[in-house]
Scaffold this motif. Structure first.
Motif, PDB file in Angstrom:
ATOM      1  N   GLY A 111     -10.444  16.076 -27.286  1.00 14.07           N
ATOM      2  CA  GLY A 111      -9.483  16.049 -28.369  1.00 14.07           C
ATOM      3  C   GLY A 111      -8.202  15.293 -28.090  1.00 14.07           C
ATOM      4  O   GLY A 111      -7.324  15.233 -28.952  1.00 14.07           O
ATOM      5  N   ARG A 112      -8.062  14.705 -26.914  1.00 15.96           N
ATOM      6  CA  ARG A 112      -6.866  13.911 -26.608  1.00 15.96           C
ATOM      7  C   ARG A 112      -7.207  12.886 -25.527  1.00 15.96           C
ATOM      8  O   ARG A 112      -8.213  13.011 -24.824  1.00 15.96           O
ATOM      9  N   GLU A 113      -6.360  11.907 -25.426  1.00 16.61           N
ATOM     10  CA  GLU A 113      -6.527  10.863 -24.429  1.00 16.61           C
ATOM     11  C   GLU A 113      -6.326  11.423 -23.023  1.00 16.61           C
ATOM     12  O   GLU A 113      -5.548  12.350 -22.808  1.00 16.61           O
ATOM     13  N   ASN A 114      -7.033  10.853 -22.047  1.00 15.31           N
ATOM     14  CA  ASN A 114      -6.916  11.232 -20.642  1.00 15.31           C
ATOM     15  C   ASN A 114      -6.266  10.092 -19.875  1.00 15.31           C
ATOM     16  O   ASN A 114      -6.566   8.919 -20.114  1.00 15.31           O
ATOM     17  N   LEU A 115      -5.394  10.437 -18.926  1.00 11.62           N
ATOM     18  CA  LEU A 115      -4.660   9.429 -18.173  1.00 11.62           C
ATOM     19  C   LEU A 115      -4.990   9.492 -16.691  1.00 11.62           C
ATOM     20  O   LEU A 115      -4.934  10.560 -16.071  1.00 11.62           O
ATOM     21  N   PHE A 116      -5.325   8.336 -16.118  1.00 11.72           N
ATOM     22  CA  PHE A 116      -5.491   8.167 -14.675  1.00 11.72           C
ATOM     23  C   PHE A 116      -4.663   6.949 -14.261  1.00 11.72           C
ATOM     24  O   PHE A 116      -4.176   6.195 -15.101  1.00 11.72           O
ATOM     25  N   TRP A 117      -4.497   6.781 -12.953  1.00 12.02           N
ATOM     26  CA  TRP A 117      -3.701   5.668 -12.441  1.00 12.02           C
ATOM     27  C   TRP A 117      -4.527   4.846 -11.462  1.00 12.02           C
ATOM     28  O   TRP A 117      -5.142   5.394 -10.550  1.00 12.02           O
ATOM     29  N   LEU A 118      -4.529   3.536 -11.692  1.00  7.47           N
ATOM     30  CA  LEU A 118      -5.210   2.610 -10.800  1.00  7.47           C
ATOM     31  C   LEU A 118      -4.213   2.077  -9.780  1.00  7.47           C
ATOM     32  O   LEU A 118      -3.170   1.533 -10.140  1.00  7.47           O
ATOM     33  N   ASN A 119      -4.529   2.239  -8.482  1.00  5.84           N
ATOM     34  CA  ASN A 119      -3.690   1.762  -7.391  1.00  5.84           C
ATOM     35  C   ASN A 119      -4.255   0.453  -6.850  1.00  5.84           C
ATOM     36  O   ASN A 119      -5.427   0.388  -6.472  1.00  5.84           O
ATOM     37  N   LEU A 120      -3.428  -0.579  -6.829  1.00  4.37           N
ATOM     38  CA  LEU A 120      -3.782  -1.875  -6.236  1.00  4.37           C
ATOM     39  C   LEU A 120      -2.896  -2.044  -5.007  1.00  4.37           C
ATOM     40  O   LEU A 120      -1.700  -2.319  -5.121  1.00  4.37           O
ATOM     41  N   TYR A 121      -3.483  -1.873  -3.850  1.00  4.66           N
ATOM     42  CA  TYR A 121      -2.757  -1.824  -2.588  1.00  4.66           C
ATOM     43  C   TYR A 121      -2.958  -3.135  -1.845  1.00  4.66           C
ATOM     44  O   TYR A 121      -4.065  -3.453  -1.425  1.00  4.66           O
ATOM     45  N   GLN A 122      -1.876  -3.910  -1.733  1.00  7.55           N
ATOM     46  CA  GLN A 122      -1.968  -5.256  -1.180  1.00  7.55           C
ATOM     47  C   GLN A 122      -1.492  -5.278   0.268  1.00  7.55           C
ATOM     48  O   GLN A 122      -0.381  -4.852   0.565  1.00  7.55           O
ATOM     49  N   ILE A 123      -2.339  -5.786   1.143  1.00  3.34           N
ATOM     50  CA  ILE A 123      -2.010  -5.852   2.568  1.00  3.34           C
ATOM     51  C   ILE A 123      -1.913  -7.322   2.965  1.00  3.34           C
ATOM     52  O   ILE A 123      -2.898  -8.048   2.897  1.00  3.34           O
ATOM     53  N   PRO A 124      -0.738  -7.788   3.381  1.00  5.67           N
ATOM     54  CA  PRO A 124      -0.589  -9.197   3.737  1.00  5.67           C
ATOM     55  C   PRO A 124      -1.244  -9.511   5.066  1.00  5.67           C
ATOM     56  O   PRO A 124      -1.509  -8.608   5.868  1.00  5.67           O
ATOM     57  N   PRO A 125      -1.510 -10.768   5.344  1.00  6.38           N
ATOM     58  CA  PRO A 125      -2.111 -11.132   6.632  1.00  6.38           C
ATOM     59  C   PRO A 125      -1.132 -10.887   7.768  1.00  6.38           C
ATOM     60  O   PRO A 125       0.084 -10.902   7.588  1.00  6.38           O
ATOM     61  N   GLY A 126      -1.660 -10.683   8.989  1.00  7.58           N
ATOM     62  CA  GLY A 126      -0.812 -10.480  10.157  1.00  7.58           C
ATOM     63  C   GLY A 126      -0.036 -11.737  10.495  1.00  7.58           C
ATOM     64  O   GLY A 126      -0.455 -12.857  10.199  1.00  7.58           O
ATOM     65  N   GLN A 127       1.102 -11.553  11.120  1.00  7.98           N
ATOM     66  CA  GLN A 127       1.951 -12.694  11.463  1.00  7.98           C
ATOM     67  C   GLN A 127       1.574 -13.243  12.831  1.00  7.98           C
ATOM     68  O   GLN A 127       1.259 -12.499  13.746  1.00  7.98           O
ATOM     69  N   ARG A 128       1.611 -14.555  12.959  1.00 11.04           N
ATOM     70  CA  ARG A 128       1.250 -15.191  14.220  1.00 11.04           C
ATOM     71  C   ARG A 128       2.332 -14.984  15.271  1.00 11.04           C
ATOM     72  O   ARG A 128       3.502 -14.818  14.961  1.00 11.04           O
ATOM     73  N   ALA A 129       1.919 -15.002  16.522  1.00 10.54           N
ATOM     74  CA  ALA A 129       2.867 -14.808  17.618  1.00 10.54           C
ATOM     75  C   ALA A 129       3.952 -15.872  17.626  1.00 10.54           C
ATOM     76  O   ALA A 129       5.097 -15.625  18.015  1.00 10.54           O
ATOM     77  N   SER A 130       3.614 -17.109  17.200  1.00 14.10           N
ATOM     78  CA  SER A 130       4.595 -18.187  17.196  1.00 14.10           C
ATOM     79  C   SER A 130       5.711 -17.965  16.192  1.00 14.10           C
ATOM     80  O   SER A 130       6.719 -18.652  16.217  1.00 14.10           O
ATOM     81  N   ASP A 131       5.505 -16.984  15.291  1.00 17.78           N
ATOM     82  CA  ASP A 131       6.515 -16.712  14.276  1.00 17.78           C
ATOM     83  C   ASP A 131       7.446 -15.571  14.677  1.00 17.78           C
ATOM     84  O   ASP A 131       8.226 -15.097  13.858  1.00 17.78           O
ATOM     85  N   GLN A 132       7.376 -15.123  15.904  1.00 18.69           N
ATOM     86  CA  GLN A 132       8.132 -13.948  16.310  1.00 18.69           C
ATOM     87  C   GLN A 132       9.640 -14.147  16.155  1.00 18.69           C
ATOM     88  O   GLN A 132      10.367 -13.183  15.896  1.00 18.69           O
ATOM     89  N   ALA A 133      10.116 -15.377  16.311  1.00 20.66           N
ATOM     90  CA  ALA A 133      11.556 -15.610  16.200  1.00 20.66           C
ATOM     91  C   ALA A 133      12.066 -15.289  14.801  1.00 20.66           C
ATOM     92  O   ALA A 133      13.216 -14.913  14.622  1.00 20.66           O
ATOM     93  N   GLU A 134      11.195 -15.438  13.820  1.00 18.16           N
ATOM     94  CA  GLU A 134      11.587 -15.166  12.444  1.00 18.16           C
ATOM     95  C   GLU A 134      10.902 -13.916  11.905  1.00 18.16           C
ATOM     96  O   GLU A 134      10.847 -13.694  10.704  1.00 18.16           O
ATOM     97  N   GLN A 135      10.398 -13.109  12.796  1.00 19.42           N
ATOM     98  CA  GLN A 135       9.586 -11.969  12.381  1.00 19.42           C
ATOM     99  C   GLN A 135      10.398 -10.961  11.584  1.00 19.42           C
ATOM    100  O   GLN A 135      11.518 -10.634  11.937  1.00 19.42           O
ATOM    101  N   GLN A 136       9.801 -10.490  10.513  1.00 21.96           N
ATOM    102  CA  GLN A 136      10.364  -9.425   9.705  1.00 21.96           C
ATOM    103  C   GLN A 136       9.318  -8.336   9.559  1.00 21.96           C
ATOM    104  O   GLN A 136       8.144  -8.554   9.842  1.00 21.96           O
ATOM    105  N   VAL A 137       9.745  -7.184   9.088  1.00 21.45           N
ATOM    106  CA  VAL A 137       8.806  -6.095   8.866  1.00 21.45           C
ATOM    107  C   VAL A 137       7.855  -6.483   7.738  1.00 21.45           C
ATOM    108  O   VAL A 137       8.278  -6.904   6.666  1.00 21.45           O
ATOM    109  N   VAL A 138       6.568  -6.365   7.997  1.00 21.95           N
ATOM    110  CA  VAL A 138       5.559  -6.696   6.998  1.00 21.95           C
ATOM    111  C   VAL A 138       4.889  -5.413   6.553  1.00 21.95           C
ATOM    112  O   VAL A 138       4.272  -4.724   7.347  1.00 21.95           O
ATOM    113  N   MET A 139       5.026  -5.078   5.303  1.00 26.47           N
ATOM    114  CA  MET A 139       4.470  -3.835   4.785  1.00 26.47           C
ATOM    115  C   MET A 139       3.696  -4.110   3.503  1.00 26.47           C
ATOM    116  O   MET A 139       3.910  -5.129   2.851  1.00 26.47           O
TER     117      MET A 139
END
Length: 240
Positions: A111-139
């Motif tokens: 008798g009424r609409e049902n609600l669910f939530w779709l989660n799209l969880y994006q994981i970026p690629p790992g950072q190369r060792a040569s980029d350590q000088a500019e490394q930031q937290v990757v989440m």
């Protein structure tokens, strides 16, 4: 070929619920969607959602559904809607179709609409060792979209249906009552006050919204409802 309107996870589009878990490195892969919500009408058991990786880096995606808890994990959620595939990789510029399957209608609220939530969880690629000088937290970045399932007897939301919302003044608060059988996402703007966005009121329930100043009964106000396609219906009404 069909033209799609892509919704960026970094934009403030309609009622898309976007949860930024934290900051990302420059060049972070952003996966966009072709709509702001997914709707199962009463005769449908499957839907597709198009995703596009618009960045220059690949990204790994994990997808699952929950019943409304934004901090829940895939391990402790069991909804009648299943996303396939649950984990996949997207190359730069790739467009991929995500399949949503409704496994059963037996346990849906009737008798009424049902609600669910779709989660799209994006994981970026790992950072190369040569980029350590500019490394930031990757989440990761997590995007949440509404999935609306209509049982038998609940028709498609029409413009006249959203016109039934009721707005009652309560001093510095506005009570919004939804007498319909649909979840209604909307923006409200009493006259002379800033717009209040990203609101949603459940079927047969009321929502209390704080205001910046007191309004009286009979005041004019505008509200905009987001429909199945992500577009807006605009209404003029008066408070009670």
């Amino acid at each position: 070929m069909r033209n799609y309107r892509w919704w960026s996870v970094f934009s403030n589009t309609h009622s898309m619920a976007v949860l930024l878990i934290c900051i990302a490195i420059p060049g972070y892969a952003v996966v966009n969607t072709d709509r702001t919500r997914v709707v199962f009408n009463s005769d449908e058991m499957a839907q597709s959602l198009l995703l596009a990786n618009d960045d220059i880096a690949p990204v790994v995606m994990q997808v699952w559904l929950d019943e409304g808890d934004p901090v829940s994990s895939p391990d402790n959620n069991h909804t009648p809607v299943v996303a396939l595939p649950p984990v996949f990789r997207m190359l730069p510029g790739e467009v991929k179709s995500l399949r949503l399957m409704l496994s059963s209608r037996q346990n849906l609220a009737a008798g009424r609409e049902n609600l669910f939530w779709l989660n799209l969880y994006q994981i970026p690629p790992g950072q190369r060792a040569s980029d350590q000088a500019e490394q930031q937290v990757v989440m990761p970045l997590r995007l949440r979209l509404k999935v609306l399932v209509r049982p038998s007897g609940v028709a498609t939301l029409q413009e006249k249906d959203a016109e039934k919302l009721q707005f009652i003044t309560r001093g510095m608060r506005l009570q919004v009552t939804n007498p319909t059988t649909w979840y209604i996402s909307f923006t409200a703007q009493p006259r002379g006050q800033p717009a209040i966005g990203n609101l949603m009121v459940a079927p047969g329930e009321s929502l209390t919204v704080p205001l910046s100043q007191v309004i009286s009964a009979g005041e004019e106000m505008t509200y905009e409802v987001i429909n199945d396609t992500g577009n807006r219906w605009v209404y003029q009404t008066r408070t009670h």
